[in-house]
Design a protein around this motif. Structure first.
Motif, PDB file in Angstrom:
ATOM      1  N   LEU A  79     -31.059 -17.400  45.931  1.00 29.94           N
ATOM      2  CA  LEU A  79     -31.784 -18.390  45.138  1.00 29.94           C
ATOM      3  C   LEU A  79     -31.344 -19.806  45.514  1.00 29.94           C
ATOM      4  CD1 LEU A  79     -31.735 -16.707  41.597  1.00 29.94           C
ATOM      5  CD2 LEU A  79     -33.665 -16.851  43.176  1.00 29.94           C
ATOM      6  N   LEU A  84     -33.455 -22.754  44.242  1.00 28.17           N
ATOM      7  CA  LEU A  84     -33.905 -22.206  42.969  1.00 28.17           C
ATOM      8  C   LEU A  84     -32.712 -21.959  42.056  1.00 28.17           C
ATOM      9  CD1 LEU A  84     -36.487 -19.566  44.274  1.00 28.17           C
ATOM     10  CD2 LEU A  84     -36.988 -21.804  43.266  1.00 28.17           C
ATOM     11  N   ASP A  86     -31.242 -19.993  38.314  1.00 24.37           N
ATOM     12  CA  ASP A  86     -31.417 -18.811  37.475  1.00 24.37           C
ATOM     13  C   ASP A  86     -31.129 -19.211  36.040  1.00 24.37           C
ATOM     14  OD1 ASP A  86     -31.721 -15.726  37.558  1.00 24.37           O
ATOM     15  OD2 ASP A  86     -30.007 -16.079  36.234  1.00 24.37           O
ATOM     16  N   THR A  88     -35.124 -18.195  36.850  1.00 20.40           N
ATOM     17  CA  THR A  88     -35.995 -18.694  37.913  1.00 20.40           C
ATOM     18  C   THR A  88     -37.416 -18.867  37.389  1.00 20.40           C
ATOM     19  OG1 THR A  88     -34.653 -17.466  39.513  1.00 20.40           O
ATOM     20  CG2 THR A  88     -36.818 -18.266  40.250  1.00 20.40           C
ATOM     21  N   VAL A 252     -39.801 -11.875  43.789  1.00 21.15           N
ATOM     22  CA  VAL A 252     -38.946 -12.992  44.191  1.00 21.15           C
ATOM     23  C   VAL A 252     -38.961 -13.127  45.712  1.00 21.15           C
ATOM     24  CG1 VAL A 252     -36.710 -14.116  43.848  1.00 21.15           C
ATOM     25  CG2 VAL A 252     -37.464 -12.327  42.256  1.00 21.15           C
ATOM     26  N   SER A 254     -37.659 -15.276  47.706  1.00 23.14           N
ATOM     27  CA  SER A 254     -36.407 -15.682  48.345  1.00 23.14           C
ATOM     28  C   SER A 254     -35.422 -14.526  48.481  1.00 23.14           C
ATOM     29  CB  SER A 254     -35.756 -16.818  47.553  1.00 23.14           C
ATOM     30  OG  SER A 254     -35.513 -16.422  46.218  1.00 23.14           O
TER      31      SER A 254
END
Length: 323
Positions: A79, A84, A86, A88, A252, A254
């Motif tokens: 992330l 990004l 969390d 997210t 997700v 990523s």
């Protein structure tokens, strides 16, 4: 006639007064504009002769470090590499397919089931230039609340004229009171599906289906079980072009493109979900087809490229060419 003083002190005073006057006028004329803080929630593209419109239902924050089935530190690093945090911020996307003969909505967002950051579907369909009564069919990838909640609003059917299609394995499970009582941990999933679909069941508009089948010309349901027992992918074909609307094969980008073996806590059968993801990613990457995904960053459109034991996500470039 106006008389302007010419002596130096008077000229200085006049210049100062003029500067103050201009400053006040400038301040009044160019006051700070209010921030809008509103995003566009739709994007049109063409697939052959079909128009595809990505529709945003909004975003929701999800605790990916807890949900993904991999070490928390690995998730955190992935992330962070993608800038990004969390929890997210995660998109919830739906897709309109205009075949020229029929207008088909794939998934409906969360409606009122997930709070104020979601439930934008109707407004964004209308902003995209369509009215709700133009929608002929609603096809569901599965019956989780963030995909079926938009079928209802304030207890009323949002698509009273549409036929609703869903995999029978999902309708048999999520609309079953017996299954709800047996699986208390997922009771909110059952409650969301029942609240969203009961009116359509009573009206006869819900049409469960089994196996791989064409729903309308150019749109075919293809089994992709695992995330839920009846989860399907929709294959859209027009004029030699193909797109797969893949529902919740991935959440997700990523993490799960680099590691497609990573599953998420929402998967009913994690091994089957992983197998479906691997099967479709390999097929899509080989054929170069377009992808529409429910939870990849809006508009959720792009291509998948194979790389050894992993994949790369290539978001679709913006274009004004809608010929």
């Amino acid at each position: 006639m106006l008389h302007f003083p010419t002596s130096r002190p008077r000229r200085t005073a006049l210049a100062l007064a003029t500067s103050i006057l201009i400053g006040s006028l400038t301040s009044a004329a160019f006051a700070a504009a209010p921030m809008q803080k509103v995003q566009s929630g739709y994007l049109h593209i063409m697939l052959g002769k079909f128009e595809i419109t990505a529709i945003s239902d909004g975003t929701v924050d999800l605790p990916m470090e807890k949900l993904l089935a991999e070490p928390i530190e690995d998730t955190k690093k992935a992330l962070n590499r993608a800038f990004l945090d969390d929890p997210t911020e995660t998109s919830v996307n739906a897709f309109l397919v205009n075949t020229g003969d029929r207008l088909v909505l794939v998934d409906t967002g969360a409606g009122q089931l997930f709070g104020p950051t979601l439930g934008k579907l109707v407004a964004n369909i209308q902003a995209a230039g369509y009215s709700l009564d133009q929608i002929d069919d609603v096809v569901l990838t599965h019956l989780h609340p963030d995909h079926v909640g938009g079928l209802m609003w304030d207890g009323k059917m949002v698509f009273p004229k549409a036929t609703i299609y869903a995999g029978k394995a999902d309708t048999d499970l999520w609309l079953s009171e017996a299954a709800k009582k047996k699986d208390g941990d997922a009771s909110h999933f059952f409650a969301g599906a029942m609240a969203s679909l009961s009116a359509y069941v009573q009206s006869g508009q819900l049409k469960p289906f089994t196996g791989d089948r064409e729903i309308v010309p150019g749109i075919k349901a293809v089994s992709a079980h695992g995330h839920t027992p009846g989860h399907v992918v929709y294959q859209v074909d027009s004029d030699g072009k193909r797109m797969y609307i893949i529902g919740d094969l991935i959440h997700v980008e990523s993490v799960q493109f680099a590691k497609p073996t990573v599953t998420i806590g929402f998967d009913s059968d994690q091994k089957a979900a992983e197998a479906s993801r691997e099967e479709f990613f390999a097929k899509i990457a080989k054929e170069g087809d377009l992808v529409g995904a429910a939870h990849l960053s809006f508009p959720g459109l792009g291509h998948i490229r194979a790389q050894a034991n992993s994949y790369e996500w290539l978001p679709l470039r913006y274009s004004t060419r809608l010929d």
